[in-house]
Design a protein around this motif. Structure first.
Motif, PDB file in Angstrom:
ATOM      1  N   ALA A   1      68.464   8.492 -23.612  1.00 63.47           N
ATOM      2  CA  ALA A   1      68.965   9.636 -24.373  1.00 63.47           C
ATOM      3  C   ALA A   1      68.396   9.563 -25.784  1.00 63.47           C
ATOM      4  O   ALA A   1      67.944   8.500 -26.237  1.00 63.47           O
ATOM      5  N   VAL A   2      68.417  10.698 -26.486  1.00 62.79           N
ATOM      6  CA  VAL A   2      67.983  10.710 -27.878  1.00 62.79           C
ATOM      7  C   VAL A   2      68.942   9.845 -28.699  1.00 62.79           C
ATOM      8  O   VAL A   2      70.154   9.894 -28.516  1.00 62.79           O
ATOM      9  N   THR A   3      68.388   9.052 -29.597  1.00 67.34           N
ATOM     10  CA  THR A   3      69.202   8.208 -30.468  1.00 67.34           C
ATOM     11  C   THR A   3      69.888   9.082 -31.509  1.00 67.34           C
ATOM     12  O   THR A   3      69.213   9.649 -32.379  1.00 67.34           O
ATOM     13  N   PRO A   4      71.203   9.216 -31.463  1.00 65.23           N
ATOM     14  CA  PRO A   4      71.888  10.148 -32.371  1.00 65.23           C
ATOM     15  C   PRO A   4      71.631   9.869 -33.843  1.00 65.23           C
ATOM     16  O   PRO A   4      71.432  10.787 -34.642  1.00 65.23           O
ATOM     17  N   GLY A   5      71.618   8.602 -34.222  1.00 66.76           N
ATOM     18  CA  GLY A   5      71.484   8.254 -35.629  1.00 66.76           C
ATOM     19  C   GLY A   5      70.068   8.189 -36.145  1.00 66.76           C
ATOM     20  O   GLY A   5      69.841   7.708 -37.264  1.00 66.76           O
ATOM     21  N   SER A   6      69.092   8.679 -35.365  1.00 70.02           N
ATOM     22  CA  SER A   6      67.710   8.644 -35.848  1.00 70.02           C
ATOM     23  C   SER A   6      67.494   9.552 -37.052  1.00 70.02           C
ATOM     24  O   SER A   6      66.538   9.374 -37.813  1.00 70.02           O
ATOM     25  N   ALA A   7      68.364  10.513 -37.238  1.00 72.46           N
ATOM     26  CA  ALA A   7      68.337  11.372 -38.430  1.00 72.46           C
ATOM     27  C   ALA A   7      69.665  12.109 -38.507  1.00 72.46           C
ATOM     28  O   ALA A   7      70.340  12.322 -37.499  1.00 72.46           O
ATOM     29  N   HIS A   8      70.030  12.509 -39.733  1.00 70.18           N
ATOM     30  CA  HIS A   8      71.248  13.284 -39.951  1.00 70.18           C
ATOM     31  C   HIS A   8      70.947  14.498 -40.824  1.00 70.18           C
ATOM     32  O   HIS A   8      69.964  14.501 -41.581  1.00 70.18           O
ATOM     33  N   VAL A   9      71.775  15.499 -40.704  1.00 66.57           N
ATOM     34  CA  VAL A   9      71.684  16.688 -41.557  1.00 66.57           C
ATOM     35  C   VAL A   9      73.084  17.017 -42.061  1.00 66.57           C
ATOM     36  O   VAL A   9      74.086  16.611 -41.459  1.00 66.57           O
ATOM     37  N   ILE A  10      73.142  17.763 -43.154  1.00 62.18           N
ATOM     38  CA  ILE A  10      74.425  18.205 -43.684  1.00 62.18           C
ATOM     39  C   ILE A  10      74.368  19.695 -43.977  1.00 62.18           C
ATOM     40  O   ILE A  10      73.420  20.179 -44.609  1.00 62.18           O
ATOM     41  N   GLY A  11      75.355  20.407 -43.479  1.00 62.02           N
ATOM     42  CA  GLY A  11      75.507  21.823 -43.775  1.00 62.02           C
ATOM     43  C   GLY A  11      76.670  22.000 -44.725  1.00 62.02           C
ATOM     44  O   GLY A  11      77.668  21.267 -44.647  1.00 62.02           O
ATOM     45  N   VAL A  12      76.536  22.973 -45.632  1.00 62.79           N
ATOM     46  CA  VAL A  12      77.567  23.204 -46.642  1.00 62.79           C
ATOM     47  C   VAL A  12      77.857  24.694 -46.722  1.00 62.79           C
ATOM     48  O   VAL A  12      76.939  25.513 -46.815  1.00 62.79           O
ATOM     49  N   ASP A  13      79.129  25.050 -46.679  1.00 60.59           N
ATOM     50  CA  ASP A  13      79.576  26.434 -46.850  1.00 60.59           C
ATOM     51  C   ASP A  13      80.262  26.514 -48.208  1.00 60.59           C
ATOM     52  O   ASP A  13      81.304  25.895 -48.430  1.00 60.59           O
TER      53      ASP A  13
ATOM     54  N   VAL B   1      69.898  11.075 -44.199  1.00 61.81           N
ATOM     55  CA  VAL B   1      70.127  12.528 -44.276  1.00 61.81           C
ATOM     56  C   VAL B   1      68.818  13.196 -44.661  1.00 61.81           C
ATOM     57  O   VAL B   1      68.345  13.063 -45.794  1.00 61.81           O
ATOM     58  N   ARG B   2      68.229  13.897 -43.706  1.00 62.86           N
ATOM     59  CA  ARG B   2      66.891  14.447 -43.914  1.00 62.86           C
ATOM     60  C   ARG B   2      66.897  15.839 -44.551  1.00 62.86           C
ATOM     61  O   ARG B   2      65.876  16.269 -45.066  1.00 62.86           O
ATOM     62  N   ARG B   3      68.040  16.535 -44.503  1.00 62.04           N
ATOM     63  CA  ARG B   3      68.094  17.874 -45.098  1.00 62.04           C
ATOM     64  C   ARG B   3      69.535  18.297 -45.311  1.00 62.04           C
ATOM     65  O   ARG B   3      70.415  18.000 -44.510  1.00 62.04           O
ATOM     66  N   VAL B   4      69.739  19.018 -46.425  1.00 62.64           N
ATOM     67  CA  VAL B   4      71.027  19.631 -46.734  1.00 62.64           C
ATOM     68  C   VAL B   4      70.790  21.128 -46.883  1.00 62.64           C
ATOM     69  O   VAL B   4      69.933  21.548 -47.657  1.00 62.64           O
TER      70      VAL B   4
ATOM     71  N   LEU C   1      69.063  21.420 -38.640  1.00 61.43           N
ATOM     72  CA  LEU C   1      68.635  20.706 -37.439  1.00 61.43           C
ATOM     73  C   LEU C   1      67.272  21.169 -36.955  1.00 61.43           C
ATOM     74  O   LEU C   1      66.419  20.356 -36.581  1.00 61.43           O
ATOM     75  N   ASP C   2      67.048  22.479 -36.953  1.00 62.11           N
ATOM     76  CA  ASP C   2      65.759  23.000 -36.497  1.00 62.11           C
ATOM     77  C   ASP C   2      64.618  22.435 -37.339  1.00 62.11           C
ATOM     78  O   ASP C   2      63.570  22.028 -36.807  1.00 62.11           O
ATOM     79  N   ALA C   3      64.818  22.399 -38.648  1.00 61.83           N
ATOM     80  CA  ALA C   3      63.771  21.896 -39.537  1.00 61.83           C
ATOM     81  C   ALA C   3      63.550  20.399 -39.353  1.00 61.83           C
ATOM     82  O   ALA C   3      62.411  19.924 -39.273  1.00 61.83           O
TER      83      ALA C   3
ATOM     84  N   VAL D   1      60.880  15.328 -37.356  1.00 56.81           N
ATOM     85  CA  VAL D   1      61.002  14.044 -36.656  1.00 56.81           C
ATOM     86  C   VAL D   1      60.286  14.072 -35.321  1.00 56.81           C
ATOM     87  O   VAL D   1      59.504  13.174 -35.000  1.00 56.81           O
ATOM     88  N   PHE D   2      60.520  15.094 -34.545  1.00 56.08           N
ATOM     89  CA  PHE D   2      59.913  15.179 -33.216  1.00 56.08           C
ATOM     90  C   PHE D   2      58.429  15.512 -33.297  1.00 56.08           C
ATOM     91  O   PHE D   2      57.665  15.177 -32.405  1.00 56.08           O
ATOM     92  N   GLY D   3      58.037  16.157 -34.373  1.00 52.40           N
ATOM     93  CA  GLY D   3      56.624  16.551 -34.503  1.00 52.40           C
ATOM     94  C   GLY D   3      55.735  15.442 -35.029  1.00 52.40           C
ATOM     95  O   GLY D   3      54.529  15.603 -35.144  1.00 52.40           O
ATOM     96  N   SER D   4      56.339  14.313 -35.393  1.00 55.64           N
ATOM     97  CA  SER D   4      55.538  13.214 -35.948  1.00 55.64           C
ATOM     98  C   SER D   4      55.642  11.954 -35.093  1.00 55.64           C
ATOM     99  O   SER D   4      55.557  10.847 -35.575  1.00 55.64           O
ATOM    100  N   THR D   5      55.834  12.171 -33.800  1.00 57.94           N
ATOM    101  CA  THR D   5      56.115  11.008 -32.929  1.00 57.94           C
ATOM    102  C   THR D   5      54.890  10.134 -32.692  1.00 57.94           C
ATOM    103  O   THR D   5      55.025   9.001 -32.239  1.00 57.94           O
TER     104      THR D   5
END
Length: 392
Positions: free
Chosen positions: A78-90, A143-146, A379-381, A386-390
């Motif tokens: 399975a994909v490693t969940p902690g390989s990257a994180h993102v944060i969304g803010v409202d 955290v790769r993007r906010v 997440l899309d970004a 991450v996936f584009g630099s494998t």
């Protein structure tokens, strides 16, 4: 003449195969090497090499075994969940909500902070982001993007907030301050546009390339998706329908000043909704409360819904005359409070006053559409990065 060999082709193919495998694992995992090979059309040897490559990079991990026939059980990956994180803010005028998701999209940390007692936007966003990451157990370095959803205009060229009518302390230069403070990529997004992203991924517009999200909450706004892409406009003002000039409403001459309401906002915004309700004997703490009371009252509340639908249809019809979308999604707390009764009325009214008859439906995003859209955008970004630099 010998065929020309394109340099880097094997590397490109590996990257494409890796990305396809990772997307499959996100959508259908966990999977075995054989299953990945079958689904991607790769040979057993190539699929095994692919999995080893992704495992070495920490992007996939073994999560169990699948019992089979003869021989040893097959490993599940399975994909490693902690390989990257993102944060969304409202971000709203009274509160900031931040959520941290791992690369699989699972929300693992959330925080809500009041903004009523602070005039420091950098400080409050910093606190929300750091606390969300901490509650997720994620180091800020992962955290790769906010992505921050805010009302108002976001300049599509610079990414800066250029105008936010109910966030007077938010200003140009804030983006750079936040990026420096958090030491990670930070992106602003218009709140209604982000809600449309959520609608396209998990709501009423899944699989629809052209639609309009018509939003009535604190303010009035819309987001238009054309050929599967959000339309921002040259200055980021596409969708600021609150400033639509309408007959019978005063047209402001200095719309960019704080506190100045647009013509359409004055007849269809929250204050106008409460005024409609009051005229027919319905009151509430907020506009959505008034509409809910009218719906619950049945026939006696019908005049409130009729008048609200007539006013909403003016904005929807103006949009349809320009874009001719097949689908209008009603979002925001006021529209949601009106339910199917309001959506049906708007659909009928629009068909009556225009040459088109779009389908009008309620939003199907269960909760927090702006936050959901911010996370999806992040997440899309990050998955692209991450996936584009494998292949390293």
């Amino acid at each position: 003449m010998a065929a020309t060999r394109l340099p880097g082709t094997p590397r490109l193919l590996r990257a494409l195969n890796d990305r396809a495998a990772l997307e499959l694992l996100l959508a259908r995992g966990p999977l075995t090497r054989a299953q990945l090979g079958a689904m991607t059309g790769l040979s057993k040897v190539t699929a095994s090499q692919l999995v080893e490559r992704l495992e070495e990079r920490g992007l996939v991990r073994r999560v169990g075994e699948q019992a089979g026939g003869r021989g040893p059980n097959a490993q599940l990956y399975a994909v490693t969940p902690g390989s990257a994180h993102v944060i969304g803010v409202d971000v709203g005028p009274d509160r900031v909500v931040a959520a941290c998701a791992d690369i699989t999209g699972a929300i693992i940390g959330r925080v809500e902070l009041s903004t009523k007692d602070t005039d420091d936007p950098v400080g409050v966003v910093h606190s929300a982001v750091v606390q969300a990451a901490a509650r997720a157990g994620a180091d800020m370095s992962s955290v790769r993007r906010v992505v921050l959803g805010t009302p108002g205009l976001v300049d599509p060229t610079t990414g800066e907030i250029s105008f936010a009518w109910d966030l007077p302390r938010w200003h140009r230069g804030l983006l750079g301050e936040l990026r420096k403070d958090l030491s990670t990529p930070v992106v602003f997004g218009n709140d209604v546009n982000l809600a449309a992203v959520a609608e396209a991924h998990t709501g009423a517009a899944v699989g629809v390339d052209d639609f309009v999200l018509f939003w009535v909450g604190r303010g009035v706004g819309l987001a238009s998706v054309i050929n599967g892409r959000l339309h921002h406009g040259a200055s980021g003002a596409a969708g600021e329908i609150g400033y639509l000039p309408v007959a019978g409403a005063e047209i402001p001459r200095h719309a960019s000043r704080h506190g100045v309401k647009g013509a359409y906002q004055t007849i269809a915004g929250a204050d106008a909704v409460k005024a409609i309700g009051k005229e027919h004997g319905f009151k509430g703490a907020g506009a959505a409360d008034v509409v809910r009371a009218a719906v619950a009252a049945g026939e006696s509340g019908a005049p409130v819904l009729d008048e609200l639908a007539r006013r909403l249809a003016l904005g929807v019809a103006a949009t349809c005359a320009v874009l001719d979308p097949p689908l209008i999604v009603l979002g925001g707390e006021v529209n949601q409070a009106g339910g199917p009764a309001l959506a049906e009325r708007v659909e009928r009214e629009v068909a009556t006053i225009t040459l088109v008859s779009p389908r009008v439906v309620l939003s199907e995003v269960a909760a927090e559409p702006v936050l959901t859209g911010a996370l999806r955008t992040a997440l899309d970004a990050v998955r692209d990065e991450v996936f584009g630099s494998t292949t390293g």
